[in-house]
Design a protein around this motif. Structure first.
Motif, mmCIF file in Angstrom:
data_model
loop_
_atom_site.group_PDB
_atom_site.id
_atom_site.type_symbol
_atom_site.label_atom_id
_atom_site.label_comp_id
_atom_site.label_asym_id
_atom_site.label_seq_id
_atom_site.Cartn_x
_atom_site.Cartn_y
_atom_site.Cartn_z
ATOM 1 N N SER A 59 0.775 -1.175 0.011
ATOM 2 C CA SER A 59 -0.098 -0.067 -0.017
ATOM 3 C C SER A 59 0.773 1.217 0.106
ATOM 4 O O SER A 59 2.192 1.108 0.274
ATOM 5 C CB SER A 59 -1.017 0.065 1.383
ATOM 6 O OG SER A 59 -0.041 -0.017 2.341
ATOM 7 N N GLY A 60 0.241 2.473 -0.283
ATOM 8 C CA GLY A 60 0.874 3.578 -0.618
ATOM 9 C C GLY A 60 0.614 4.099 -1.762
ATOM 10 O O GLY A 60 -0.214 3.916 -2.488
ATOM 11 N N HIS A 70 -4.136 -0.642 -3.938
ATOM 12 C CA HIS A 70 -3.020 -1.215 -3.640
ATOM 13 C C HIS A 70 -2.448 -2.296 -4.711
ATOM 14 O O HIS A 70 -3.063 -2.393 -5.763
ATOM 15 C CB HIS A 70 -2.774 -2.181 -2.152
ATOM 16 C CG HIS A 70 -3.688 -3.328 -2.221
ATOM 17 N ND1 HIS A 70 -5.116 -3.269 -1.888
ATOM 18 C CD2 HIS A 70 -3.423 -4.471 -2.495
ATOM 19 C CE1 HIS A 70 -5.771 -4.489 -2.150
ATOM 20 N NE2 HIS A 70 -4.516 -5.291 -2.184
ATOM 21 N N SER A 82 10.464 -2.597 -0.410
ATOM 22 C CA SER A 82 10.223 -1.412 0.316
ATOM 23 C C SER A 82 11.564 -0.547 0.394
ATOM 24 O O SER A 82 11.314 0.604 0.673
ATOM 25 C CB SER A 82 9.531 -1.749 1.596
ATOM 26 O OG SER A 82 10.332 -2.784 2.485
ATOM 27 N N ALA A 106 5.823 5.560 -3.106
ATOM 28 C CA ALA A 106 6.012 5.965 -1.586
ATOM 29 C C ALA A 106 5.135 4.581 -1.070
ATOM 30 O O ALA A 106 4.111 4.693 -0.978
ATOM 31 C CB ALA A 106 5.304 7.360 -1.188
ATOM 32 N N GLU A 164 3.860 2.441 1.808
ATOM 33 C CA GLU A 164 3.420 2.554 3.195
ATOM 34 C C GLU A 164 3.511 1.579 4.022
ATOM 35 O O GLU A 164 3.722 1.229 5.350
ATOM 36 C CB GLU A 164 2.295 3.459 3.247
ATOM 37 C CG GLU A 164 2.299 4.984 2.974
ATOM 38 C CD GLU A 164 0.998 5.597 3.083
ATOM 39 O OE1 GLU A 164 -0.202 5.020 3.321
ATOM 40 O OE2 GLU A 164 1.035 6.996 2.593
ATOM 41 N N GLY A 165 3.058 0.309 3.588
ATOM 42 C CA GLY A 165 2.989 -0.657 4.218
ATOM 43 C C GLY A 165 2.910 -2.066 3.292
ATOM 44 O O GLY A 165 2.646 -1.804 2.093
ATOM 45 N N LEU A 168 -7.790 2.015 1.529
ATOM 46 C CA LEU A 168 -6.379 2.379 1.070
ATOM 47 C C LEU A 168 -6.267 3.209 -0.100
ATOM 48 O O LEU A 168 -5.443 2.917 -0.916
ATOM 49 C CB LEU A 168 -5.553 1.144 1.207
ATOM 50 C CG LEU A 168 -5.273 0.373 2.696
ATOM 51 C CD1 LEU A 168 -4.349 -0.571 2.336
ATOM 52 C CD2 LEU A 168 -4.801 1.461 3.590
ATOM 53 N N ARG A 187 -5.578 5.316 -3.263
ATOM 54 C CA ARG A 187 -4.674 6.204 -3.332
ATOM 55 C C ARG A 187 -4.601 6.739 -4.683
ATOM 56 O O ARG A 187 -4.677 5.983 -5.794
ATOM 57 C CB ARG A 187 -3.288 5.672 -3.149
ATOM 58 C CG ARG A 187 -3.004 5.512 -2.026
ATOM 59 C CD ARG A 187 -2.759 6.567 -0.926
ATOM 60 N NE ARG A 187 -1.412 7.432 -1.439
ATOM 61 C CZ ARG A 187 -0.506 7.677 -0.645
ATOM 62 N NH1 ARG A 187 -0.280 7.053 0.546
ATOM 63 N NH2 ARG A 187 0.309 8.617 -0.999
ATOM 64 N N PRO A 224 -2.897 11.419 6.424
ATOM 65 C CA PRO A 224 -3.281 10.323 7.386
ATOM 66 C C PRO A 224 -3.944 10.845 8.563
ATOM 67 O O PRO A 224 -3.625 11.852 8.936
ATOM 68 C CB PRO A 224 -1.934 9.774 7.855
ATOM 69 C CG PRO A 224 -0.955 10.705 7.357
ATOM 70 C CD PRO A 224 -1.534 11.686 6.362
ATOM 71 N N ARG A 279 -8.190 8.083 6.747
ATOM 72 C CA ARG A 279 -7.448 8.985 5.469
ATOM 73 C C ARG A 279 -8.342 10.197 5.019
ATOM 74 O O ARG A 279 -9.751 9.957 4.805
ATOM 75 C CB ARG A 279 -7.224 8.252 4.238
ATOM 76 C CG ARG A 279 -5.955 7.549 4.420
ATOM 77 C CD ARG A 279 -5.866 6.328 3.268
ATOM 78 N NE ARG A 279 -4.757 5.303 3.596
ATOM 79 C CZ ARG A 279 -3.661 5.557 3.485
ATOM 80 N NH1 ARG A 279 -3.054 6.562 2.621
ATOM 81 N NH2 ARG A 279 -2.689 4.660 3.664
#
Ligand code: ZN
Ligand code: ZN
Ligand code: FE
Length: 768
Positions: free
Chosen positions: A10-11, A41, A61, A69, A71-72, A99, A101, A392, A419
């Protein structure tokens, strides 16, 4: 030994070359399986040698491509299934996903810029060159996941050469959704503003625009998120003509410069200019090493600069060979034009030529504006390049929220899960066009993010257009949030703070819960409740909103309050500069309390002081007088002013009268404006620290939030923060959203979240 893993990443991992990166990494390690965009994701199903798999997870990562970026990374073991060689497979449709994005638009990367000017490259001078690391994203997106068919690039069929790159995992355009070339990409068009007749295409269209600019003409240029108006920024005549046609007399115009090296090396401003988001940066004039026409930002201590962020900009700047004014292509108070018909309606009488193209804009996105002063960076406007990247939240909502924002500098905010998605700048909601633009933007973002708000938050003001828009959601729970309460919560949300705070909300105007116009407020905020603990004493606001553009009105209001109806020598000074009739009318309004509602606005006090000090009686935009006051206040003052604090009843009241009287005396005595300004700024900072320290003693709360548009004044912000720290208090300031009304919707959203999820604030505090 063969192992298999299911991995969810995720991110910011879609539309940024992440899947090609995964593919290259997996293949280089001899692993098999596939990678896929799922909702927002990236999902990887992968198997192979255990050591290679471990290396893969590690590097996933630690080495992602530049705009991504991570994130998880969630990793799960599974039974091996004999996957075929590693592949990228079709995206799965967006599931409801906490999530989500959306990548903001990305400025042209260095590799693409090199190819753009490389005569041997097949994309030499192609105005739509992009790759996985750059190009349009949010502004061309219709829905997630980000795939070409869901973007404004859908109508352009890839040519065989582009398709080969798109499918080649070793190519930096592997799965670049906006891939294009001169054979298959969008086309640049030069059109007449009248009737939109096509004058030329491609390089010839560009040449026509360059010639028009070089001759001092005005060109409307279609960019990423809308149209700009461009002209030669070194020509006083060209800039004057643009101002005349746009009816824009003094407001500073942004200037696009070819290179950040024109700004002093090593400065914070230079770094922000070069950042991928490419905002307009308000830079101290002393740092700028390029001559610009004086009327670009008349009497302004700072100038708004930005670097080219699309290939069209790079080509224009290169060919014209001098800095260009790049100001939003709109009529006053209207949203910037996005398509040719809208541009014709709004800019037909302003531009000599349209430089446009046939790729659509799905989401309007105005340029972001960042202020750099005293080495502090703060958002004036958070929009293109940043929005709608999520912020966040420290608190999680069970129901989706829409916060509609304020009336001026409007943004709205959507919250789902933990979010918050703060929208691009919508602007002032004063016109029918901006009303419609607001609705379109909300529709687009709720659609892209697949959010259906169950609660709508709005300002307490019943007459704001935004409040009316909120009432349109008639089957939805609505929450009214007081303006300054929302300002405080906006900063609280940014810091993920769940504990009570002392909020200092200083701005121009917002409706208070007593019907007065607030703007100099100390609010103790705890959970969903606020208590107005202290405020600036009321003075009349003669003529209501008109006072914001006429600082002399506030000078009269504050002087009448401080010295009574006979203003004495300072009154004579004002009378020398102002026309007798309006002066008499406004004095009448004040004396009779007619059309002069009470206000505690500190923004208006800054206006009053600027006028009394002889700096500015008439402003062409709100805050102009305060800006000039700030600009001359750097000196260390040889004297002090002091506010009067009355704590005999609640809320405490702060009287500006002694300060105003002292300033009037100093002006008459011939003290220079810079000393007056410096002493005034220090007086406000000291007053804030004194009141906050008093409230801290009373309540035990030691966190102080500084918020509201007045804190765009970097000198005031710096002095105030220093005074608070010296008093042993902790200061929370804005850094990721504007302190002005552009950040208001985030605070409204937090209040709605807290009201809908009452238990959330009782959880363990996470404030630092
Ligand atoms: Zn690129
Ligand atoms: Zn092509
Ligand atoms: Fe405000």
């Amino acid at each position: 030994m063969t192992e298999r893993a299911l991995i969810a990443v995720s991110g910011l991992v879609q539309g940024v070359g992440f899947r090609p990166f995964v593919h290259t990494l997996a293949t280089s390690l001899g692993l098999r399986g596939f990678v896929q965009n799922r909702g927002s994701h990236v999902f990887v199903d992968i198997e192979g040698d255990a050591a290679a798999l471990a290396a893969f997870v590690d590097r996933l990562s630690s080495e992602p491509p530049s705009p991504a970026a991570v994130e998880g990374v969630r990793c799960e073991r599974a039974t091996p299934v004999s996957h075929p060689p590693f592949a990228i497979v079709q995206s799965a449709p967006a599931a409801v996903d906490a999530l989500r994005r959306v990548a903001p638009d990305l400025a042209t990367c260095d590799d693409c810029r090199r190819e753009l000017f490389d005569g041997t490259n097949r994309r030499y001078r192609h105005p739509f060159i992009t790759c996985t690391a750059c190009g349009p994203r949010f502004t061309v997106l219709r829905q997630l996941p980000y795939d070409r068919a869901a973007t404004a690039m859908a109508p352009f069929r890839m040519c065989p050469a582009c398709r080969a790159e798109y499918l080649d995992p070793r190519d930096r355009r592997f799965h670049a959704q906006a891939i294009a070339c001169p054979q298959c990409g969008p086309t640049l068009l030069a059109r007449d503003p009248e009737g939109l007749r096509e004058r030329d295409r491609g390089q010839a269209a560009l040449a026509l625009a360059v010639a028009t600019l070089c001759e001092g003409g005005i060109v409307a240029v279609k960019g990423l998120g809308g149209f700009h108006l461009a002209c030669d920024a070194t020509s006083v005549a060209a800039v004057a003509e643009l101002r005349r046609r746009k009816h824009r007399d003094a407001k500073p115009l942004a200037v696009m410069i070819p290179d950040a090296r024109l700004v002093r090396a090593g400065s914070v401003a230079q770094a922000v200019l070069n950042s991928r988001e490419r905002p307009i940066v308000l830079v101290d004039r002393a740092l700028v090493g390029v001559a610009l026409a004086a009327n670009v930002a008349p009497q302004c201590p700072a100038v708004g600069l930005l670097l080219p962020y699309t290939p069209v900009h790079h080509l224009l700047l290169h060919d014209v060979g001098r800095p260009l004014v790049m100001t939003s292509g709109n009529r006053r108070d209207e949203p910037m034009a996005c398509d040719d018909d809208d541009a014709q309606a709004q800019l037909g009488g302003v531009a000599d030529l349209f430089l446009t193209h046939d790729r659509g804009i799905d989401a309007r996105s105005d340029d972001s504006v960042v202020r750099v002063a005293h080495d502090r960076t703060s958002f004036v406007r958070r929009s293109r390049g940043y929005a709608p990247a999520p912020l966040p939240m420290a608190e999680r909502t069970a129901v989706d929220v829409l916060a509609v924002g304020g009336h001026l500098k409007n943004t709205f905010c959507l919250v789902s899960g933990e979010r918050a998605y703060l929208s691009s700048h919508v602007g002032d909601l004063g016109s029918a066009a901006s009303y419609l633009a607001w609705r379109d933007s909300v529709r687009h973002l709720t659609n892209v993010l697949d959010i259906t708000p169950a609660v709508v938050a709005h300002d307490l003001h019943p007459d704001y257009v935004s409040t009316e828009l909120a009432r349109g959601y008639d089957s939805t729970t609505r929450v009214a949030v007081q303006h300054h309460h929302a300002h405080v919560l906006s900063c609280v949300a940014e810091h993920g703070c769940r504990e009570p705070v002392i909020g200092v909300a200083f701005d121009g105007a917002g409706l208070g819960d007593d019907g007065a116009i607030w703007g100099g407020e100390f609010l103790v905020v705890e959970g969903t409740a606020y208590r107005r603990a202290a405020h600036l004493a009321y003075v009349p606001l003669p003529g209501g909103d008109a006072a914001a553009r006429e600082p002399w009105r506030m000078a009269l209001a504050h002087l009448s309050t401080a010295v009574g109806p006979d203003l004495g020598p300072i009154g004579e000074r004002l009378a020398e500069r102002l026309a007798p009739t309006p002066l008499r009318v406004v004095r009448e309004l004040i004396a009779r309390g007619f059309r002069a509602p009470p206000t505690s606005s500190i923004g208006r006090l800054f206006d009053a002081v600027a006028s009394i000090a002889g700096l500015r009686d008439h402003a062409s935009f709100e805050g102009q007088a305060a800006m000039e006051l700030e600009a001359c206040g750097e000196a260390t003052p040889p004297h002090r002013y002091r506010f009067d604090l009355d704590t005999s009843h609640a809320p405490w009241t702060l009287h500006a009268a002694p300060v105003v009287r002292a300033i009037a005396r100093d002006v008459v005595a011939g003290r220079p404006a810079n000393e007056i300004s410096a002493a005034f700024h220090r007086a406000v900072a000291t007053m804030v620290a004194d009141v906050a320290a008093g409230l801290a003693r009373e309540t035990g709360i030691r966190r102080v939030v500084l918020t509201g548009g007045v804190f765009q004044n970097a000198l005031l912000a710096r002095l105030t923060a220093a005074a608070l720290v010296a008093a042993g208090l902790t200061v929370l300031e804005h850094s990721r959203v504007p302190c002005n009304d552009g950040g208001l919707s985030l605070g409204q959203a937090l209040q709605a979240m807290r009201m809908m999820n009452p238990r959330m604030v009782e959880e363990r505090p996470v404030c630092v």
